[in-house]
Design a protein around this motif. Structure first.
Motif, PDB file in Angstrom:
ATOM      1  N   ALA A   1       2.353   0.334 -10.452  1.00 32.88           N
ATOM      2  CA  ALA A   1       3.650   0.430  -9.780  1.00 32.88           C
ATOM      3  C   ALA A   1       3.574  -0.011  -8.320  1.00 32.88           C
ATOM      4  O   ALA A   1       4.572  -0.442  -7.744  1.00 32.88           O
ATOM      5  CB  ALA A   1       4.208   1.848  -9.885  1.00 32.88           C
ATOM      6  N   ASP A   2       2.396   0.113  -7.725  1.00 34.09           N
ATOM      7  CA  ASP A   2       2.196  -0.445  -6.381  1.00 34.09           C
ATOM      8  C   ASP A   2       1.930  -1.953  -6.477  1.00 34.09           C
ATOM      9  O   ASP A   2       2.471  -2.739  -5.715  1.00 34.09           O
ATOM     10  CB  ASP A   2       1.009   0.214  -5.679  1.00 34.09           C
ATOM     11  CG  ASP A   2       1.362   1.587  -5.124  1.00 34.09           C
ATOM     12  OD1 ASP A   2       2.562   1.881  -4.973  1.00 34.09           O
ATOM     13  OD2 ASP A   2       0.434   2.359  -4.838  1.00 34.09           O
ATOM     14  N   ARG A   3       1.108  -2.313  -7.414  1.00 34.66           N
ATOM     15  CA  ARG A   3       0.742  -3.725  -7.549  1.00 34.66           C
ATOM     16  C   ARG A   3       1.967  -4.576  -7.856  1.00 34.66           C
ATOM     17  O   ARG A   3       2.097  -5.682  -7.379  1.00 34.66           O
ATOM     18  CB  ARG A   3      -0.313  -3.888  -8.643  1.00 34.66           C
ATOM     19  CG  ARG A   3      -0.980  -5.245  -8.585  1.00 34.66           C
ATOM     20  CD  ARG A   3      -1.909  -5.505  -9.755  1.00 34.66           C
ATOM     21  NE  ARG A   3      -2.943  -4.493  -9.934  1.00 34.66           N
ATOM     22  CZ  ARG A   3      -3.689  -4.420 -11.044  1.00 34.66           C
ATOM     23  NH1 ARG A   3      -3.520  -5.275 -12.029  1.00 34.66           N
ATOM     24  NH2 ARG A   3      -4.612  -3.492 -11.168  1.00 34.66           N
TER      25      ARG A   3
ATOM     26  N   GLY B   1       1.566  10.770  -9.478  1.00 32.50           N
ATOM     27  CA  GLY B   1       0.582  10.719  -8.395  1.00 32.50           C
ATOM     28  C   GLY B   1       1.262  10.711  -7.039  1.00 32.50           C
ATOM     29  O   GLY B   1       0.924  11.495  -6.155  1.00 32.50           O
ATOM     30  N   ASP B   2       2.238   9.863  -6.877  1.00 33.55           N
ATOM     31  CA  ASP B   2       2.902   9.744  -5.574  1.00 33.55           C
ATOM     32  C   ASP B   2       3.568  11.049  -5.125  1.00 33.55           C
ATOM     33  O   ASP B   2       3.544  11.382  -3.950  1.00 33.55           O
ATOM     34  CB  ASP B   2       3.955   8.626  -5.618  1.00 33.55           C
ATOM     35  CG  ASP B   2       3.365   7.295  -5.159  1.00 33.55           C
ATOM     36  OD1 ASP B   2       2.256   7.287  -4.603  1.00 33.55           O
ATOM     37  OD2 ASP B   2       4.039   6.265  -5.357  1.00 33.55           O
ATOM     38  N   PHE B   3       4.157  11.767  -6.043  1.00 32.91           N
ATOM     39  CA  PHE B   3       4.862  12.959  -5.552  1.00 32.91           C
ATOM     40  C   PHE B   3       3.910  14.126  -5.286  1.00 32.91           C
ATOM     41  O   PHE B   3       4.316  15.164  -4.788  1.00 32.91           O
ATOM     42  CB  PHE B   3       6.088  13.288  -6.411  1.00 32.91           C
ATOM     43  CG  PHE B   3       5.948  14.309  -7.505  1.00 32.91           C
ATOM     44  CD1 PHE B   3       5.721  13.906  -8.801  1.00 32.91           C
ATOM     45  CD2 PHE B   3       6.120  15.667  -7.242  1.00 32.91           C
ATOM     46  CE1 PHE B   3       5.616  14.848  -9.821  1.00 32.91           C
ATOM     47  CE2 PHE B   3       6.032  16.612  -8.256  1.00 32.91           C
ATOM     48  CZ  PHE B   3       5.770  16.189  -9.554  1.00 32.91           C
TER      49      PHE B   3
ATOM     50  N   VAL C   1       2.925   7.670 -14.777  1.00 33.28           N
ATOM     51  CA  VAL C   1       1.585   7.961 -14.262  1.00 33.28           C
ATOM     52  C   VAL C   1       1.575   7.832 -12.733  1.00 33.28           C
ATOM     53  O   VAL C   1       1.093   8.699 -12.009  1.00 33.28           O
ATOM     54  CB  VAL C   1       0.534   7.004 -14.882  1.00 33.28           C
ATOM     55  CG1 VAL C   1      -0.847   7.231 -14.268  1.00 33.28           C
ATOM     56  CG2 VAL C   1       0.481   7.192 -16.396  1.00 33.28           C
ATOM     57  N   HIS C   2       2.155   6.758 -12.249  1.00 34.85           N
ATOM     58  CA  HIS C   2       2.095   6.488 -10.812  1.00 34.85           C
ATOM     59  C   HIS C   2       2.965   7.445  -9.984  1.00 34.85           C
ATOM     60  O   HIS C   2       2.521   7.971  -8.964  1.00 34.85           O
ATOM     61  CB  HIS C   2       2.516   5.043 -10.537  1.00 34.85           C
ATOM     62  CG  HIS C   2       2.356   4.668  -9.101  1.00 34.85           C
ATOM     63  ND1 HIS C   2       1.148   4.260  -8.573  1.00 34.85           N
ATOM     64  CD2 HIS C   2       3.228   4.683  -8.067  1.00 34.85           C
ATOM     65  CE1 HIS C   2       1.295   4.037  -7.276  1.00 34.85           C
ATOM     66  NE2 HIS C   2       2.544   4.282  -6.942  1.00 34.85           N
ATOM     67  N   LEU C   3       4.190   7.636 -10.417  1.00 36.73           N
ATOM     68  CA  LEU C   3       5.099   8.468  -9.620  1.00 36.73           C
ATOM     69  C   LEU C   3       4.657   9.929  -9.609  1.00 36.73           C
ATOM     70  O   LEU C   3       4.876  10.637  -8.625  1.00 36.73           O
ATOM     71  CB  LEU C   3       6.543   8.342 -10.125  1.00 36.73           C
ATOM     72  CG  LEU C   3       7.157   6.939 -10.009  1.00 36.73           C
ATOM     73  CD1 LEU C   3       8.619   6.949 -10.462  1.00 36.73           C
ATOM     74  CD2 LEU C   3       7.042   6.374  -8.604  1.00 36.73           C
TER      75      LEU C   3
ATOM     76  N   ALA D   1       0.846  -1.195   0.000  1.00 33.21           N
ATOM     77  CA  ALA D   1       0.000   0.000   0.000  1.00 33.21           C
ATOM     78  C   ALA D   1       0.876   1.237   0.000  1.00 33.21           C
ATOM     79  O   ALA D   1       1.548   1.529   0.969  1.00 33.21           O
ATOM     80  CB  ALA D   1      -0.910  -0.004   1.218  1.00 33.21           C
ATOM     81  N   HIS D   2       0.894   1.905  -1.110  1.00 29.93           N
ATOM     82  CA  HIS D   2       1.714   3.110  -1.201  1.00 29.93           C
ATOM     83  C   HIS D   2       0.906   4.217  -1.825  1.00 29.93           C
ATOM     84  O   HIS D   2      -0.039   3.981  -2.550  1.00 29.93           O
ATOM     85  CB  HIS D   2       2.930   2.880  -2.109  1.00 29.93           C
ATOM     86  CG  HIS D   2       3.850   1.829  -1.586  1.00 29.93           C
ATOM     87  ND1 HIS D   2       4.585   1.982  -0.453  1.00 29.93           N
ATOM     88  CD2 HIS D   2       4.141   0.608  -2.057  1.00 29.93           C
ATOM     89  CE1 HIS D   2       5.296   0.894  -0.258  1.00 29.93           C
ATOM     90  NE2 HIS D   2       5.043   0.041  -1.204  1.00 29.93           N
ATOM     91  N   GLY D   3       1.347   5.417  -1.607  1.00 31.62           N
ATOM     92  CA  GLY D   3       0.807   6.545  -2.347  1.00 31.62           C
ATOM     93  C   GLY D   3      -0.660   6.777  -2.086  1.00 31.62           C
ATOM     94  O   GLY D   3      -1.191   6.402  -1.066  1.00 31.62           O
ATOM     95  N   TRP D   4      -1.293   7.338  -3.035  1.00 29.63           N
ATOM     96  CA  TRP D   4      -2.661   7.796  -2.870  1.00 29.63           C
ATOM     97  C   TRP D   4      -3.679   6.678  -2.902  1.00 29.63           C
ATOM     98  O   TRP D   4      -4.858   6.938  -3.144  1.00 29.63           O
ATOM     99  CB  TRP D   4      -3.000   8.753  -3.982  1.00 29.63           C
ATOM    100  CG  TRP D   4      -2.492  10.128  -3.847  1.00 29.63           C
ATOM    101  CD1 TRP D   4      -1.485  10.696  -4.558  1.00 29.63           C
ATOM    102  CD2 TRP D   4      -3.005  11.172  -3.006  1.00 29.63           C
ATOM    103  NE1 TRP D   4      -1.349  12.011  -4.202  1.00 29.63           N
ATOM    104  CE2 TRP D   4      -2.266  12.324  -3.249  1.00 29.63           C
ATOM    105  CE3 TRP D   4      -4.036  11.219  -2.061  1.00 29.63           C
ATOM    106  CZ2 TRP D   4      -2.504  13.527  -2.588  1.00 29.63           C
ATOM    107  CZ3 TRP D   4      -4.263  12.402  -1.402  1.00 29.63           C
ATOM    108  CH2 TRP D   4      -3.503  13.544  -1.658  1.00 29.63           C
TER     109      TRP D   4
ATOM    110  N   CYS E   1      11.662   4.089  -6.437  1.00 25.60           N
ATOM    111  CA  CYS E   1      11.334   4.863  -5.248  1.00 25.60           C
ATOM    112  C   CYS E   1       9.995   5.586  -5.446  1.00 25.60           C
ATOM    113  O   CYS E   1       9.736   6.120  -6.516  1.00 25.60           O
ATOM    114  CB  CYS E   1      12.451   5.861  -5.001  1.00 25.60           C
ATOM    115  SG  CYS E   1      12.315   6.686  -3.441  1.00 25.60           S
ATOM    116  N   HIS E   2       9.161   5.594  -4.398  1.00 28.17           N
ATOM    117  CA  HIS E   2       7.838   6.213  -4.516  1.00 28.17           C
ATOM    118  C   HIS E   2       7.703   7.488  -3.683  1.00 28.17           C
ATOM    119  O   HIS E   2       6.611   8.006  -3.506  1.00 28.17           O
ATOM    120  CB  HIS E   2       6.742   5.226  -4.105  1.00 28.17           C
ATOM    121  CG  HIS E   2       6.564   4.071  -5.052  1.00 28.17           C
ATOM    122  ND1 HIS E   2       5.341   3.608  -5.455  1.00 28.17           N
ATOM    123  CD2 HIS E   2       7.476   3.289  -5.688  1.00 28.17           C
ATOM    124  CE1 HIS E   2       5.492   2.594  -6.289  1.00 28.17           C
ATOM    125  NE2 HIS E   2       6.783   2.376  -6.435  1.00 28.17           N
ATOM    126  N   SER E   3       8.810   7.955  -3.122  1.00 27.98           N
ATOM    127  CA  SER E   3       8.732   9.174  -2.312  1.00 27.98           C
ATOM    128  C   SER E   3       9.942  10.056  -2.638  1.00 27.98           C
ATOM    129  O   SER E   3      10.837   9.634  -3.366  1.00 27.98           O
ATOM    130  CB  SER E   3       8.715   8.821  -0.826  1.00 27.98           C
ATOM    131  OG  SER E   3       9.846   8.042  -0.506  1.00 27.98           O
TER     132      SER E   3
HETATM  133 ZN   LIG Z   1       3.346   4.328  -4.901  1.00 25.28          ZN
END
Ligand SMILES: [Zn+2]
Length: 283
Positions: free
Chosen positions: A53-55, A152-154, A148-150, A10-13, A92-94
């Motif tokens: 990217a989370d999955r 969102g994450d940032f 797309v994912h990163l 579970a990461h990000g939004w 990296c997601h952050s």
């Molecule tokens: Zn993420």
């Protein structure tokens, strides 16, 4: 593949935030980007791939190249995969900012590893711009999904690490009706229900996608590093519980309400900026 049976990280939004940002971006894609994405994503779309990217967190690795980025503590992977070479880690997601809220253009500071998904994102955009037409289809899909994912994450407040040390990134807990939960988890997955119970991503997207053409121009000015700094300034208040005593960390609906503006702003800005990146890649 055994690894696919592992629970998704579970990461990000969470799916809601990532999908909402992708939906807003979708609304602002130009003709070229739409056409290219239709071709490359083969029947799926950026909303659908926004949480890949989370999955596939534990399957999508990058070569981090140099040894001092490899301390185990920074590597989150299941023990089953411990036999991987040590110069690989999940994307990296952050990201980190310095005490003046400036983003870093590198992921190393002396011997320290600096988390920096913005640098990764910058690399991905440049690489896709250059090579998208000739890339291996699977790698291309992965890199588009990462963009797309990163993005969102940032735009997710808890994915910002304030340096010097602020105990962010989920390193402390809050209490909701007596239940102890991690602040990061709250921002990733619980805030949606607090703000608009039962809403889907498309309802959040519709509510957030309200800027004028001129406002969108303003929001998308600059580059990913500028956007990272702007996000860090905007999200700083959301990290302020950091200094509170335990009793003050009782999280109430009123507290979530006080960040309604921030959530919508981050969804909106993330969506417009993602559209800008994708329009650029496929221009
Ligand atoms: Zn993420």
């Amino acid at each position: 593949m055994l690894a696919l049976l592992l629970p998704a990280a579970a990461h990000g939004w969470n799916n809601v935030g990532h999908a909402a940002i992708a939906q807003i971006a979708e609304n602002h894609l130009d003709k070229n980007a739409k056409k290219a994405l239709k071709q490359y994503l083969k029947g799926t779309d950026i909303v659908e791939i926004a949480s890949y990217a989370d999955r596939y967190y534990y399957q999508w690795y990058r070569d981090i190249g140099w040894q001092c980025t490899n301390p185990k503590i920074l590597r989150r992977k299941p023990s089953e995969m411990d036999s991987l070479p040590t110069n690989l880690e999940p994307w990296c997601h952050s990201y980190s900012v310095d005490s003046l809220f400036n983003t870093y253009r590198t992921n190393r500071e002396g011997e320290e590893y600096v988390r920096n998904c913005i640098m990764d994102l910058d690399w991905l955009v440049k690489n896709l711009k250059e090579n998208v037409a000739t890339m291996d289809p699977e790698e291309r899909l992965k890199q588009i999904a990462l963009v797309v994912h990163l993005t969102g994450d940032f735009h997710c407040p808890m994915h910002i690490l304030y340096v010097p040390k602020a105990p962010t990134g989920g390193k402390y807990s809050i209490y909701i009706n007596g239940e102890k939960i991690n602040i990061h988890t709250f921002w990733d997955s619980r805030i949606w229900g607090f703000l608009n119970k039962g809403w889907t991503y498309s309802e959040f997207a519709e509510e957030a996608d309200t800027a004028t053409k001129q406002e969108i121009e303003e929001i998308t000015k600059g580059d990913v590093y500028d956007w990272g700094s702007a996000n860090a300034i905007a999200a700083w208040p959301a990290h302020h519980l950091t200094n509170a005593t335990q009793e003050q960390r009782e999280f109430t609906p009123a507290y979530a309400e006080s960040f309604r503006w921030l959530v919508y702003q981050q969804l909106r800005n993330g969506g417009y900026r993602l559209a800008k990146l994708l329009n650029y890649i496929f221009s």
